[in-house]
Motif scaffolding. Structure first.
Motif, short mmCIF file in Angstrom:
data_model
loop_
_atom_site.label_atom_id
_atom_site.label_comp_id
_atom_site.label_asym_id
_atom_site.label_seq_id
_atom_site.Cartn_x
_atom_site.Cartn_y
_atom_site.Cartn_z
N ARG A 161 0.79 -1.22 0.00
CA ARG A 161 0.00 0.00 0.00
C ARG A 161 0.83 1.27 0.00
NH1 ARG A 161 -4.62 0.08 4.17
NH2 ARG A 161 -4.63 -2.06 4.91
N GLN A 162 2.13 1.12 0.07
CA GLN A 162 2.97 2.29 0.20
C GLN A 162 3.04 3.10 -1.09
OE1 GLN A 162 6.77 1.05 1.54
NE2 GLN A 162 6.86 2.63 3.09
N VAL A 163 2.90 4.41 -0.96
CA VAL A 163 3.05 5.31 -2.09
C VAL A 163 4.08 6.36 -1.70
CG1 VAL A 163 1.92 7.13 -3.40
CG2 VAL A 163 0.77 4.95 -3.04
N MET A 164 5.23 6.36 -2.35
CA MET A 164 6.27 7.34 -2.04
C MET A 164 5.99 8.64 -2.79
SD MET A 164 9.76 5.13 -1.84
CE MET A 164 9.48 4.05 -3.25
N ILE A 165 6.08 9.73 -2.06
CA ILE A 165 5.71 11.04 -2.61
C ILE A 165 6.81 12.04 -2.33
CG2 ILE A 165 4.18 12.99 -2.08
CD1 ILE A 165 1.94 10.84 -1.93
N HIS A 186 -0.91 4.16 1.71
CA HIS A 186 -0.11 4.78 2.77
C HIS A 186 0.89 5.71 2.14
CE1 HIS A 186 -1.65 2.75 6.15
NE2 HIS A 186 -1.21 1.55 5.85
N PRO A 187 0.65 7.00 2.10
CA PRO A 187 1.62 7.92 1.52
C PRO A 187 2.86 8.02 2.41
CG PRO A 187 -0.24 9.13 2.41
CD PRO A 187 -0.55 7.68 2.61
N VAL A 188 4.00 8.10 1.77
CA VAL A 188 5.26 8.24 2.49
C VAL A 188 5.99 9.45 1.93
CG1 VAL A 188 7.48 7.17 2.99
CG2 VAL A 188 5.43 5.76 2.86
N ASP A 189 6.24 10.42 2.78
CA ASP A 189 6.88 11.66 2.34
C ASP A 189 8.38 11.42 2.18
OD1 ASP A 189 7.71 14.16 1.79
OD2 ASP A 189 6.97 15.08 3.63
#
Lengths: 483, 483, 483
Positions: A161-165, A186-189
């Protein structure tokens, strides 16, 4: 053995829970491009309760039913109209420049670059940075490139579910983070836009943590195979004209595999011991290990699994031995010779014990290694607490190592003490393979000696030897019980 | 076969999504101690967007680069200054008293006890309670001890996310809960500080649900091994001086393992049947089962996996039989005797069928058991709905049991009806092993008889026999369709 | 191999984190019915910090300790009093009408229908719709039926967390969504109450995505078994009176399994190739595939796992061959004949190479297939990025296919070129099995030809041939670099 729980119907109508409270304030989102990614993105956005407009270069060519009904199809200019504040750029980065006419329409809007890196642009700027150059008045955010179209369609309950942003615009990033969360990710900054390079390259990774261990295992295999070829086939052929090339296909492989498995298993436990001795010698645990040791420590799991793989292959190959044509030939000829000699084959108590013991040790060793491999599965490992994990990985691991060494020694028996074992002055390969594991095992036993064990435990609990930290010694004067 | 997705760089810069909205109000958190746990905690806190101060007894000895750059290093007094409201006690509990000088500085602050229990303090107060005694003016919260340094470093996407928390201070608990969530963990409220004992002991658990089944399986193995030793080796040796001790290493193990596997598999299905008969006899499902039955029911998965382990080992051992030295000796001598007798070995249609049938049943039984074992993996099981789970665990389970029994019976054939099978008046061990499984199978078939099946289904849907609940009968007078 | 982390004590006192902020405003929830589901629901609700009232038809008969202490037990009328706003209907749907007396007490309240469908009511209205008819003044919400009592008791960290919810009442749905989230579930909005049918039937599914592949595999097995029976047993028996019926139990199965495995593996890769050729022929990727192809593409994983299962069974069966009685008979008789003839069995270099090569290819092919099967496990697959997934599934898959074909060809050797291979004019079954895999492999190689590969890559990146989209061609006039 696992079924996909998503039917198209379900994935279209499924609205992740977080979408519900959004209600009427849900933003309209535009997607430029009408490819697979665009379609999957649209399906997911609609399912998350978001209004979606798709802008395509040739709207009329999109077959009806390709996009969900709730999606509005427009041409590119129409898609990026006023009410839209967030635009996904679902087209190939080499077509970005074809959108230059929309520069003013896209000003002030959030542009999400979802492109992946290709090997070609590995030295230039990242796609997202190029996009930011082309549209200086827009808020460019990198993200969603690590998500596959498949994961978009099947929903958050499947896949990572991880989305790197990353972005230089805090506002843009915030909006994308909210949207990602609404879609069930799950956005990840990852920080500023300069991190886009790393994010773009992430999907290009090909088992980075496996490359080292695989190379080492492969080199070990080459070495043992080559050594066995030289010692058992080539030199005998050159010296005595003895043709044993038929052994290349199976015998030699099955001779090399256990050697590789044994050495690799020793390599799993070697760095841990080395680290312990280093700590003992330094008298402190507060100094970092050299980076090669750190790397090695982090690759133990991969080494262990490769060792298991080799051991399992060796097991299967060995079980196949009775199926070979050569086994039949040998058996029949042994019987024939026996008859010629006119005597029964004599009872061989020692031989029977030896073969039973090395088979038993091998089977049990492989069984313990299987348990280790199973606990390497993420979900199984996750249910263990630290103590259980250590019990399995360290305790069972050393049992597997011991059983493997015994398997080898029972197999070799007293063969290593006979002069004929060293044909062409080369020791048999099982003897080479057993050296490092024995060193590891003996070294481990030394660490269990009370005097060393106590000192190591103290160091690991934070104690430091005098030369390292005089201040610390001072503290220890305080009585060690409850005052 | 799984790679770690975290590189040090990534784990340092990764900020879980929940950190973002916190923005400027992010609290400063202090960590006392500079060990492994402290370092990992600092890495994770920084990655979650929290300001971190580490207080160490000897700041100068900490090598640069050990902590992330964003972390401020101070001495202990400096670390617990005014702006800090939450302090992690990342030192060993026996050093707590060395901090007594900070008592006033820590007053009113939240102290998080992250220590684990040791076997030594199992009877005294928990570490957290001792800490609360030492610092009566601070808000002591227990938590984070179940998280390993590894999980802290690699982030929430790996490992179990649960963090058990307890405290007597609602305010302190609330702050820690918020922080835990910000760090990407799932805080779980365990109540007051008296629960600290339980939380501290949690990481000391060593497979509590496995101990019973493992002991039972081991005892069964001992029994069958001892029985086989007595019947097949010791008594023949004493009575006839026949030396068969070579059978100890492999034959006897391979004779005991299938017996253990069979009995253990029967033990998996026995408690369910017992529960069903109990419900039938009681005429209600509303009375609790005795606790031993409850325990047994909850250990079925473990028993099943141990049964699979024994069966798989038996399979591998059996496949190893042709590799043994003794097999070669026997083969050659059989051929020799045949030649001496001057006749070919006669065709043995019955023997061929028998061996093929028991091998087939064994292979298929083990195959079905493997499917059961695979669905025991958490993620595979999770994708099944209740009906599919029952189909696999109960349906396939009974098929595996039936196949195993057939494997045993085909193996034994008519041997049990011959007098020589009962040497020393002891029946062969496969006959002992097959008794319980047969009882289970017959008992299961009885439950499928229409009259019993209907009654059981009614009881399981809530019906109760008259003597149990007269009130209920009254209710059933209401017509059972839509009015 | 995985232990349950929940002890009854823990699950009773465990409060998921989201429960904390609710505090005093926590609503009182009623449960009507006192069965298993009711009990588990009560345990979970209490653990989530919710006040629970259970209404039973015979309160006095409920044994103390069945429900957690915090739960209040009342009769049904008492349970649905004023302070309650949400009522779980934890009784069988056929008893709904027995509650008609509570119609006014339940007016305006949210009724949650947790019932499952049964095969009986598959044509009438859904249970939830029937409930809504019976209580027109209540807000009926469907949900929680997919959750098992087991999952309720062990908490959210085990089992699937998804809870499908539907209702015609927005307000009712909102409340249930909030409660579900408080309990640690992921509520999924499925729309209006008409979706209740689908939700009720969900737990009745029995591996829907597996039925097709299983049927195909089974039919293939039947075909190859029947063909082998006809060719190898029945016709020889009728023509020459040769009795080979003993081959039914094991030989014929072990002959059919590899054929099935090979064809099934080819069926995994066939639809992908077909889709590629279709795209090449159409000159675009924007036209949907026919639905049979879509279905087939979605079943590749299941087909692959079934192929692996057959291959693994074939492997085990083959390893069992030396254990058979018939192998012993044949060996002894071969030796006997050799002695009679008075010559040693001659060295058979070709035979040795052939047997070693086909065994090696088989072992390696099965090994590669195992790796594929392991990456099919959800958690393992989730850690792979798209490129790694493709590498494993496509790259390793074709390697496995190639090895399997080589295994078959080495096994067959030049046998297919001899006239006696076609007894009764029927080719041997391994020849039939190898046709489709060879077509797939050759077809795949054609796709790798540079001219075709380039065109396919362009199509997959969005290019369309002229006849498909003239507008698109216009766009491509824009220069393809940065302006």
């Amino acid at each position: 053995m696992v079924e996909d729980m998503t039917t198209p119907l379900l994935s279209d109508s499924e609205a992740p829970a977080d979408a519900l409270p959004v209600g009427l304030t849900s933003p309209t989102v535009a997607i430029l491009g009408s490819g697979d990614f665009s379609r999957s993105l649209a399906v997911r956005l609609v399912a998350s309760g978001v209004q979606v407009v798709v802008g395509s270069r040739c709207v009329n060519r999109i077959p009806s039913g390709l996009f969900p009904e709730a999606v509005e199809l427009r041409n590119q200019e129409g898609a990026v109209s006023q009410e839209v504040c967030l635009v996904f750029m679902a087209l190939f980065p080499e077509h970005y420049c074809s959108l230059l006419g929309l520069q003013s329409a896209l000003a002030g809007k959030v542009l999400v670059d979802v492109s992946n890196g290709t090997e070609m642009n590995i030295h230039g700027p990242s796609n997202a940075e190029r996009l930011a150059d082309l549209f200086p008045d827009s808020l460019v955010v990198k993200g969603f490139n690590t998500v596959s179209t498949w994961e978009l369609q099947t929903g958050a309950h499947d896949g990572s579910r991880q989305v790197m942003i990353c972005s230089n615009s805090t506002e843009g990033k915030k909006k994308v983070v909210q949207l990602a969360r609404q879609m069930g990710f799950h956005p990840v900054d990852m920080g500023g836009l300069s991190a886009a390079r790393e994010i773009e390259v992430a999907p290009l990774r090909l088992f980075p943590s496996w490359s080292g261990p695989v190379v080492i295992t492969f080199l070990l295999f080459l070495f043992f195979y080559g050594y066995g070829f030289l010692r058992g086939i080539l030199l005998p052929f050159l010296a005595q004209g003895h043709n044993a090339f038929y052994r290349l296909a199976l015998d030699l492989v099955n001779e090399s595999l256990p050697a590789v498995a044994l050495v690799t298993l020793a390599l799993v436990y070697f760095p841990g011991l080395f680290a312990a001795w280093l700590q003992l010698w330094r008298g402190t645990k507060y100094r970092r290990f050299p980076s090669w040791l750190d790397n090695w420590l982090q690759r133990r799991k991969q080494l262990g699994l490769l060792s298991f793989l080799c051991a399992a292959l060796h097991g299967v190959y060995s079980l196949c031995l009775p199926l070979r044509r050569i086994t039949l030939l040998r058996l029949v000829n042994t019987a024939y010779k026996q008859v010629k000699a006119g005597t029964e084959e004599p009872w061989d108590e020692l031989g029977v014990w030896r073969s039973d013991l090395y088979i038993s040790c091998g089977v049990l060793g492989l069984g313990v290694l299987s348990l280790l491999a199973i606990t390497s599965l993420p979900t199984v490992g996750n249910t263990l607490n630290w103590r259980e994990f250590t019990f399995v990985q360290s305790g069972l691991g050393y049992i597997a190592l011991t059983l493997s060494i015994m398997h080898t020694l029972f197999f070799g028996w007293d063969f290593a003490f006979h002069i004929e074992a060293y044909s062409f002055y080369m020791p048999p390969s099982y003897l080479l393979a057993v050296v490092l594991p024995c060193i590891v095992l003996v070294s481990r036993c030394f660490l269990l000696l009370p005097c060393i064990f106590t000192r190591l435990t103290r160091i690991r609990r934070g104690w430091e030897s005098k030369r390292n930290c005089p201040v610390l010694q001072h503290h220890h004067v305080v009585p060690n019980g409850i005052p």
